[in-house]
Motif scaffolding. Structure first.
Motif, mmCIF file in Angstrom:
data_model
loop_
_atom_site.group_PDB
_atom_site.id
_atom_site.type_symbol
_atom_site.label_atom_id
_atom_site.label_comp_id
_atom_site.label_asym_id
_atom_site.label_seq_id
_atom_site.Cartn_x
_atom_site.Cartn_y
_atom_site.Cartn_z
ATOM 1 N N ALA A 188 43.517 43.563 37.688
ATOM 2 C CA ALA A 188 43.116 42.329 38.360
ATOM 3 C C ALA A 188 42.033 41.643 37.544
ATOM 4 C CB ALA A 188 42.617 42.624 39.774
ATOM 5 N N PHE A 189 42.140 40.320 37.426
ATOM 6 C CA PHE A 189 41.158 39.571 36.637
ATOM 7 C C PHE A 189 40.940 38.205 37.266
ATOM 8 C CE2 PHE A 189 45.257 38.322 34.985
ATOM 9 C CZ PHE A 189 45.129 36.965 34.694
ATOM 10 N N VAL A 190 39.808 37.593 36.918
ATOM 11 C CA VAL A 190 39.463 36.252 37.394
ATOM 12 C C VAL A 190 39.609 35.280 36.227
ATOM 13 C CG1 VAL A 190 37.678 34.834 38.487
ATOM 14 C CG2 VAL A 190 37.832 37.264 39.032
ATOM 15 N N PHE A 191 40.144 34.086 36.515
ATOM 16 C CA PHE A 191 40.260 33.083 35.458
ATOM 17 C C PHE A 191 40.170 31.692 36.057
ATOM 18 C CE2 PHE A 191 44.472 33.186 37.151
ATOM 19 C CZ PHE A 191 45.155 32.053 36.747
ATOM 20 N N GLY A 192 39.915 30.722 35.188
ATOM 21 C CA GLY A 192 39.846 29.330 35.588
ATOM 22 C C GLY A 192 40.741 28.475 34.719
ATOM 23 N N GLY A 246 40.923 36.383 30.578
ATOM 24 C CA GLY A 246 40.534 36.771 31.925
ATOM 25 C C GLY A 246 39.257 37.581 31.951
ATOM 26 N N TYR A 247 38.513 37.453 33.049
ATOM 27 C CA TYR A 247 37.327 38.271 33.288
ATOM 28 C C TYR A 247 37.725 39.511 34.081
ATOM 29 C CZ TYR A 247 33.968 34.719 31.744
ATOM 30 O OH TYR A 247 33.224 33.820 30.999
ATOM 31 N N PHE A 248 37.480 40.685 33.503
ATOM 32 C CA PHE A 248 37.703 41.959 34.182
ATOM 33 C C PHE A 248 36.350 42.573 34.518
ATOM 34 C CE2 PHE A 248 41.487 41.141 31.764
ATOM 35 C CZ PHE A 248 42.529 41.714 32.479
ATOM 36 N N TYR A 249 36.307 43.320 35.621
ATOM 37 C CA TYR A 249 35.065 44.009 35.981
ATOM 38 C C TYR A 249 35.266 45.505 35.779
ATOM 39 C CZ TYR A 249 30.660 45.038 38.227
ATOM 40 O OH TYR A 249 29.382 45.459 38.472
ATOM 41 N N THR A 250 34.503 46.097 34.861
ATOM 42 C CA THR A 250 34.668 47.500 34.493
ATOM 43 C C THR A 250 33.366 48.267 34.756
ATOM 44 O OG1 THR A 250 33.888 47.224 32.207
ATOM 45 C CG2 THR A 250 36.207 46.707 32.646
ATOM 46 N N LYS A 251 33.375 49.547 34.402
ATOM 47 C CA LYS A 251 32.174 50.381 34.582
ATOM 48 C C LYS A 251 30.966 49.814 33.844
ATOM 49 C CE LYS A 251 34.568 54.793 35.232
ATOM 50 N NZ LYS A 251 34.831 56.127 34.657
ATOM 51 N N THR A 252 31.209 49.132 32.755
ATOM 52 C CA THR A 252 30.105 48.580 31.951
ATOM 53 C C THR A 252 29.788 47.135 32.300
ATOM 54 O OG1 THR A 252 31.666 47.968 30.188
ATOM 55 C CG2 THR A 252 30.612 50.139 30.034
ATOM 56 N N GLY A 253 30.436 46.588 33.331
ATOM 57 C CA GLY A 253 30.173 45.206 33.725
ATOM 58 C C GLY A 253 31.345 44.298 33.417
ATOM 59 N N GLU A 266 33.913 42.011 31.393
ATOM 60 C CA GLU A 266 34.520 41.948 30.061
ATOM 61 C C GLU A 266 35.577 40.850 30.055
ATOM 62 O OE1 GLU A 266 36.311 45.645 29.028
ATOM 63 O OE2 GLU A 266 34.448 46.810 29.198
ATOM 64 N N GLN A 267 35.730 40.205 28.909
ATOM 65 C CA GLN A 267 36.790 39.214 28.744
ATOM 66 C C GLN A 267 37.882 39.785 27.850
ATOM 67 O OE1 GLN A 267 35.857 34.907 28.321
ATOM 68 N NE2 GLN A 267 33.736 35.601 28.114
ATOM 69 N N HIS A 268 39.139 39.607 28.272
ATOM 70 C CA HIS A 268 40.283 40.043 27.471
ATOM 71 C C HIS A 268 41.360 38.971 27.534
ATOM 72 C CE1 HIS A 268 38.880 44.218 26.926
ATOM 73 N NE2 HIS A 268 38.454 44.130 28.177
ATOM 74 N N GLU A 269 42.046 38.785 26.415
ATOM 75 C CA GLU A 269 43.179 37.863 26.394
ATOM 76 C C GLU A 269 44.432 38.632 26.781
ATOM 77 O OE1 GLU A 269 45.342 34.558 23.470
ATOM 78 O OE2 GLU A 269 43.391 35.414 22.911
ATOM 79 N N ILE A 270 45.051 38.189 27.866
ATOM 80 C CA ILE A 270 46.216 38.897 28.399
ATOM 81 C C ILE A 270 47.339 37.898 28.653
ATOM 82 C CG2 ILE A 270 44.967 40.869 29.401
ATOM 83 C CD1 ILE A 270 44.135 38.207 30.974
ATOM 84 N N PRO A 271 48.555 38.395 28.936
ATOM 85 C CA PRO A 271 49.662 37.475 29.245
ATOM 86 C C PRO A 271 49.423 36.765 30.584
ATOM 87 C CG PRO A 271 50.461 39.685 28.693
ATOM 88 C CD PRO A 271 48.991 39.797 28.872
#
Length: 450
Positions: free
Chosen positions: A120-124, A137-144, A146-151
């Motif tokens: 699950a990720f957040v995007f605009g 997309g913005y993902f929320y992980t153990k380290t806070g 993170e941004q990743h480029e996904i399909p």
């Protein structure tokens, strides 16, 4: 639905290993979101609830990291994920609070993905790369964060913050393009309009009994007719929220009273000799086409203050409606509504009905009403809906009344210490429904597209 542990393996190439329990039947491709690739697919009895994928395949699919996932199959493709996009606006440049004050809500929502399975990720709007068919997309992980480029995702959950943003042409065009050109299902895609919801529910025989008498647009003649019949009425913005812009009109002893909240946020009560005076002083400058007129209900009270109830309903992993939270809202002193920002306070149902028998009876009635209204709305609406927040009142004869249905329900009730557990439940169910929708779109798309 089974949840598998996804492992990305550094050695080997172009291979995916699945447990032998996965019902393979000649699939040759693997997909993640909107991207698929051909690879060697191997069934292994050595694996239990684990899927192993070589790094080169993960990179082609743009899988951001190892995770707990679901597995869906169609004729020639294995789908892993799903990839759940949460669409919103109001992004900042902060790496700690990338969505401003709402970052904490989204962090809580995304942190439940491991319980549910999937990504699950957040995007605009500005995170979409149309030329590449990808999203940052913005993902929320153990380290806070993170941004990743996904399909492009399998499904989109609309969490735009307000109606003004949602109605902007750019957002409407993005939604239509992703729905019609990429066949990505959205849920809770629009804010509700009070008058539209009333008209839809009026058409359903099971919902009609819960509806206060309502008219639009309000006129002084209609207001007088309602006052003659009900002694008190409400004039509300059809697209309002948080109890803002609501007027309560009361007719008593040949005088007219209006309770409202002024521009400074203070609760006011004014007396007028005639309805014409009241209308001219307080309502003449309003565009009544944007308002509704509603019967006032003599609500039950706690310590002399009116009470209504917020009931959250969510669809679960099977697409079935569940009641996920119930709270009582008690009006603030002199307030026209029970909203927290108007001085209202939140109580549990147990606090309002301390007697066990009454508590059980009222809880069951509120749950039945909310589930009935959820199903009725779903039947009438031309969109997919996964969560609703209802404001329901109980009058002094113990009849139940629907005041409002919200497609983006607020979270203020969860500040009560005894309701915090339901905060998590509502977010888990939202992700579960996204998984359900993704599976339906992959395995039975005709059911969603008709």
């Amino acid at each position: 639905m089974n949840i598998y542990a996804l492992t990305i393996q550094n050695h080997g190439e172009n291979t995916v290993w699945l447990p032998s329990t996965a019902p393979l039947s000649g699939q040759t491709d693997i997909a993640f979101g909107s991207v698929s690739t051909s690879c060697q697919i191997v069934s292994s009895s050595a694996l239990n609830n684990e899927i192993i994928i070589t790094k080169d395949v993960a990179e082609r699919l743009r899988i951001p990291f190892a995770n707990r996932i679901h597995l869906f199959l169609d004729e020639d493709t294995i789908y892993i994920g799903p990839l759940i996009g949460i669409f919103t606006a109001g992004f900042t440049k902060s790496s700690i609070r990338p969505i401003g004050k709402r970052s904490f809500f989204f962090a809580k929502l995304l942190s439940n993905e491991k319980k549910v399975g999937g990504f699950a990720f957040v995007f605009g709007a500005h995170h979409i790369h149309w030329d590449k068919g990808t999203v940052t997309g913005y993902f929320y992980t153990k380290t806070g964060w993170e941004q990743h480029e996904i399909p492009f995702p399998n499904v989109i959950y609309n969490r735009l913050p307000n109606r003004r943003t949602e109605n902007e042409t750019m957002f409407q065009e993005i939604k239509q393009k992703l729905k019609t050109e990429y066949f990505i299902p959205w849920f809770n895609e629009n804010f509700f309009n009070k008058w539209d919801i009333y008209c839809l529910l009026q058409q359903h025989p099971l919902a009609r009994a819960y509806l206060p008498d309502t008219a639009s647009p309000p006129t002084i003649e209609a207001a007088q007719q309602f006052l003659d019949e009900y002694q008190q009425i409400y004039i509300k913005p059809a697209n309002g929220s948080l109890g803002l812009g609501i007027y309560q009109l009361i007719q008593r002893n040949n005088s007219y009273y209006c309770r409202f909240r002024d521009h400074q946020g203070c609760n006011r009560l004014q007396k007028f000799p005639t309805l014409s005076d009241l209308w001219g002083k307080l309502l003449a400058d309003k565009n009544m086409e944007l308002y509704i007129l509603q019967q006032g209900i003599p609500l039950i009270e706690v310590n002399g203050r009116k009470v209504d109830f917020r009931i959250h309903t969510n669809k679960d992993e099977h697409g079935i409606w569940q009641v996920s939270a119930i709270a009582a809202k008690i009006a603030g002193k002199g307030s026209v509504t029970t909203h927290i920002n108007n001085g209202g306070i939140v109580k549990t149902v147990e606090e309002v009905f301390p007697k066990k028998e009454e508590q059980t009876k009222m809880t069951e009635r509120l749950q039945h009403a909310a589930l009935t209204l959820s199903r009725c709305l779903e039947e009438q609406l031309d969109m997919m809906i996964g969560e609703i927040g209802f404001d329901i009142g109980i009058d002094q004869q113990n009849n139940l009344w629907l005041f409002e249905a919200n497609s983006k329900p607020g979270r203020s009730i969860f500040k009560h210490p005894k309701l915090k557990q339901y905060d998590e439940l509502t977010t888990v169910l939202s992700l579960e429904y996204a998984v359900y929708l993704s599976k339906q779109m992959i395995t039975a798309p005709e059911a969603l597209l008709t």
